[in-house]
Scaffold this active site. Structure first.
Site, short mmCIF file in Angstrom:
data_model
loop_
_atom_site.label_atom_id
_atom_site.label_comp_id
_atom_site.label_asym_id
_atom_site.label_seq_id
_atom_site.Cartn_x
_atom_site.Cartn_y
_atom_site.Cartn_z
N LYS A 179 -8.93 -2.89 2.99
CA LYS A 179 -8.06 -2.83 1.82
C LYS A 179 -6.59 -2.96 2.01
O LYS A 179 -5.83 -2.35 2.48
CB LYS A 179 -8.38 -1.55 1.11
CG LYS A 179 -7.62 -1.03 -0.10
CD LYS A 179 -6.89 -1.81 -0.79
CE LYS A 179 -5.77 -1.07 -1.76
NZ LYS A 179 -4.58 -1.68 -1.60
N GLU A 254 -2.05 7.38 9.88
CA GLU A 254 -0.55 6.66 10.61
C GLU A 254 0.44 6.90 9.27
O GLU A 254 0.25 5.94 8.51
CB GLU A 254 -0.71 5.43 11.06
CG GLU A 254 -1.69 5.41 12.13
CD GLU A 254 -1.03 5.83 13.45
OE1 GLU A 254 -0.06 6.05 13.68
OE2 GLU A 254 -2.09 5.73 14.47
N GLU A 387 12.34 9.72 4.43
CA GLU A 387 12.13 8.37 4.72
C GLU A 387 12.69 7.44 3.89
O GLU A 387 12.21 7.61 2.76
CB GLU A 387 10.79 8.06 5.18
CG GLU A 387 10.37 6.62 5.49
CD GLU A 387 8.91 6.68 6.12
OE1 GLU A 387 8.08 7.08 5.29
OE2 GLU A 387 8.70 6.17 7.16
P1 NAP Z 1 1.46 3.54 0.36
O1 NAP Z 1 1.80 3.64 -1.02
O2 NAP Z 1 0.96 5.08 0.93
O3 NAP Z 1 0.27 2.46 0.60
C1 NAP Z 1 -0.37 2.13 1.66
C2 NAP Z 1 -2.04 1.72 1.31
O4 NAP Z 1 -2.43 2.57 0.70
C3 NAP Z 1 -1.78 0.55 0.55
O5 NAP Z 1 -3.02 -0.26 0.80
C4 NAP Z 1 -2.17 1.24 -0.83
O6 NAP Z 1 -2.62 0.28 -1.91
C5 NAP Z 1 -3.09 2.21 -0.54
N1 NAP Z 1 -3.45 3.44 -1.72
C6 NAP Z 1 -2.36 3.50 -2.55
N2 NAP Z 1 -2.82 4.58 -3.16
C7 NAP Z 1 -3.97 5.07 -2.55
C8 NAP Z 1 -5.00 6.15 -2.95
N3 NAP Z 1 -4.86 6.95 -4.02
N4 NAP Z 1 -6.12 6.06 -2.27
C9 NAP Z 1 -6.16 5.06 -1.19
N5 NAP Z 1 -5.48 4.18 -0.97
C10 NAP Z 1 -4.32 4.19 -1.71
O7 NAP Z 1 2.37 3.16 1.54
P2 NAP Z 1 3.24 1.94 1.37
O8 NAP Z 1 4.31 2.08 0.23
O9 NAP Z 1 2.28 0.52 1.09
O10 NAP Z 1 3.97 1.81 2.77
C11 NAP Z 1 4.99 2.44 3.41
C12 NAP Z 1 4.83 3.81 3.98
O11 NAP Z 1 3.75 3.65 5.12
C13 NAP Z 1 6.00 4.27 4.52
O12 NAP Z 1 6.09 5.69 4.39
C14 NAP Z 1 5.67 4.04 6.10
O13 NAP Z 1 6.27 5.20 6.98
C15 NAP Z 1 4.06 4.14 6.23
N6 NAP Z 1 3.78 3.47 7.34
C16 NAP Z 1 3.22 4.05 8.48
C17 NAP Z 1 2.86 3.45 9.72
C18 NAP Z 1 2.50 3.76 10.96
O14 NAP Z 1 1.86 3.33 11.85
N7 NAP Z 1 2.70 5.27 11.02
C19 NAP Z 1 2.98 2.15 9.63
C20 NAP Z 1 3.52 1.28 8.53
C21 NAP Z 1 3.68 2.05 7.30
P3 NAP Z 1 -1.46 -0.50 -2.92
O15 NAP Z 1 -0.45 -1.20 -2.11
O16 NAP Z 1 -2.48 -1.23 -3.78
O17 NAP Z 1 -0.93 0.73 -3.50
#
Ligand code: NAP
Ligand code: MG
Length: 493
Positions: A179, A254, A387
């Site tokens: 996804k 992660e 962050e």
């Molecule tokens: P996010 O909002 O948590 O979304 C990540 C993924 O989860 C997306 O595919 C999102 O879909 C999905 N998602 C959203 N709500 C969900 C739910 N209730 N159940 C299951 N999946 C759900 O994060 P983001 O804004 O895309 O990414 C930024 C964040 O990711 C930052 O905090 C960053 O630090 C973290 N990050 C961490 C790493 C690592 O390796 N540790 C790497 C990259 C990013 P949608 O896009 O459709 O909402």
């Protein structure tokens, strides 16, 4: 432009059960690139059923690692064959400068090759003899695939984050559902086309584009999914932990970070400027491991701040296809507003703004934010603790090594850290003292498929990449054989 209106389920391209789509936006001009299929929980059912059947049938898990490696290498080759197309899609979808996108796509291909190699090794290392104190028993520990996995990924490295999960899952013998993030779905769909081209058996990899809030819970709570691998924000990670708890699913997370870069007084200033900038402006600062807070020794503090200001103000900002550009737009409007709000709060609270802090005036469209440097940031300010996930660095000075380590460790996160000094003993001492999963010495951010990746504290659970990434998708089974000719002799004594 190809079509992106279908989901990849059971080896076929299908419209969502309840036809729906969302816009894919180019963040450099805010224009719609194309429409992407929006899956619903009904599509989740179909994809999970396909992945479950493919797993249970043994068409994938029953192959040898060497046979699976053949597919993984073929995927890597196809990724490289489509380098320009895939990198261009990432630029359009995510906004990153083209050379960075090419770098990511090559890394994604390398990741598939790396796990192909580990799949081959699994053939000889699947079973390990365990020495037991009682010679009447023989024991082996056997590695087996976890089952059906679900990979949920963010938008900052779209195809690369897919590779980090899909490659080890396939190598282990799992089937899966991928996804991608709503903001950057296009290269995930291209990965489906590549799977089709290399004739990956139907149902082994299924791709559901859609809105996380709509289909995420249906995936993470599904009783036929054995493992959830997630990269994204801390709040969504917590929700996933809760929903996976219903069936005590195997999870790996992660999550975010607020990583520190400690720069000692003997550092080469050019190197310090280069790596501090790499640590926060690469990928527009939308990097989970970004060293978004910097601790500089007081002896070089003002000098280095001035050098950073001068270098940051020379960065060319613009659309990713401009070859001179080193800072593209942020990924979408939500992220743009989030980053600007964090900056505005710092300014309003009187934090010392050294450079940037605004939208660059030359653009009428696009989610651009200047590279931004705050100094003397109070330790209790959100700029220091939260962050931001954008090109915003918070800097403080320090006097002693222990003060710097204490300040770096004072965080709910523990993903990464960096230290710079000519004194390598000091660097290693600091590296050991930092409570984080990834430490860089005299650099920040270089990442290799072979090395473990993941965080302490609220930055996550488990490790990706390297052998640890493969083990994420493996169960360990104990098989113990009683091999004595004599009966056990407890009840029948
Ligand atoms: P996010 O909002 O948590 O979304 C990540 C993924 O989860 C997306 O595919 C999102 O879909 C999905 N998602 C959203 N709500 C969900 C739910 N209730 N159940 C299951 N999946 C759900 O994060 P983001 O804004 O895309 O990414 C930024 C964040 O990711 C930052 O905090 C960053 O630090 C973290 N990050 C961490 C790493 C690592 O390796 N540790 C790497 C990259 C990013 P949608 O896009 O459709 O909402
Ligand atoms: Mg986009």
């Amino acid at each position: 432009m190809q079509n992106y209106d279908k989901l990849f389920i059971n080896g076929r391209w299908v419209l969502p059960v309840h036809p729906a789509s969302f816009d894919s936006i180019d963040p450099s001009n805010e224009q719609v690139i194309t429409q992407v299929a929006a899956a619903s929980p009904s599509d989740v059912e179909l994809a999970v059923e396909a992945a479950r059947q493919a797993f249970d049938s043994g068409i994938w898990s029953g192959l040898s690692g060497t046979q699976r490696a053949h597919y993984l290498h073929a995927i890597a080759t196809e990724i490289r064959n489509h380098l320009t197309q895939l990198a261009s899609l990432e630029v359009q979808d995510n906004g990153k400068p083209y050379p960075e996108a090419e770098w990511d796509i090559n890394d994604a291909a390398d990741c598939f090759d790396f796990y192909a190699k580990l799949a081959v090794e699994l053939d000889t290392q699947r079973e390990q003899d365990i020495a037991l104190p009682d010679v009447r028993f023989h024991c082996v520990a056997r590695k087996e695939p976890v089952g059906v996995a679900c990979a949920i990924i963010p938008w900052n490295y779209p195809l690369l984050m897919a590779a980090w999960k899909v490659a080890p899952a396939l190598a282990a013998g799992c089937t899966l559902i991928l996804k991608p993030a709503e903001a950057t779905s296009l290269t995930a769909i291209e990965l489906g086309r590549i799977a089709e081209k290399v004739q990956l058996p139907a149902g082994v990899l299924n791709i559901l584009t859609g809105i996380g809030a709509d289909i995420g819970p249906a995936l993470t709570e599904h009783p036929h999914i054995d493992k959830v691998a997630f990269t994204g924000s801390v709040p969504v990670g917590k929700q996933i932990m809760q929903s996976a708890a219903h069936q005590v699913k195997n999870i790996s997370l992660e999550l975010g970070g607020k990583s520190s870069f400690i720069v000692f007084e003997d550092s080469e200033l050019d190197a310090a400027v280069e790596w501090i900038m790499f640590g926060i402006f690469w990928n527009q600062g939308q990097v989970c491991s970004a060293t978004s807070r910097v601790l500089i020794h007081e002896d070089i503090y003002e000098t280095l701040l001035l050098r950073l200001k001068t270098a940051a103000e020379k960065i060319k900002i613009g659309a990713g296809f401009d070859t001179e550009v080193k800072l593209g737009p942020l990924v979408n409007q939500k992220q743009y507003h989030h980053v600007l709000a964090a900056i505005e709060r710092g300014v309003k609270d009187g934090v010392r703004l050294v450079s940037g802090g605004n939208r660059p005036t030359e653009f009428s469209q696009g989610y651009y934010v200047q590279p931004t440097i705050f100094a003397d940031v109070p330790e209790d300010h959100p700029l220091w603790n939260e962050e931001i996930f954008g090109p915003v660095v918070s800097i403080r000075s320090f006097k002693t090594e222990s003060e710097a380590v204490q300040s770096a460790n004072n965080s709910i996160f523990g993903l990464a850290g960096a230290v710079m000094s000519k004194d390598l003993d000091r660097c290693h001492r600091v590296a050991r003292a930092l409570r984080a999963g990834i430490i860089w010495i005299n650099c920040s951010q270089p990442t290799f498929s072979q090395a473990p990746w993941g965080g302490y504290k609220q930055s996550g659970i488990g490790r990706e990449l390297g052998i640890w990434g493969l083990e994420n998708y493996l169960e360990v089974k104990q098989i113990t054989t009683f091999q004595s000719a004599e009966t056990w002799g407890w009840y029948l004594s």
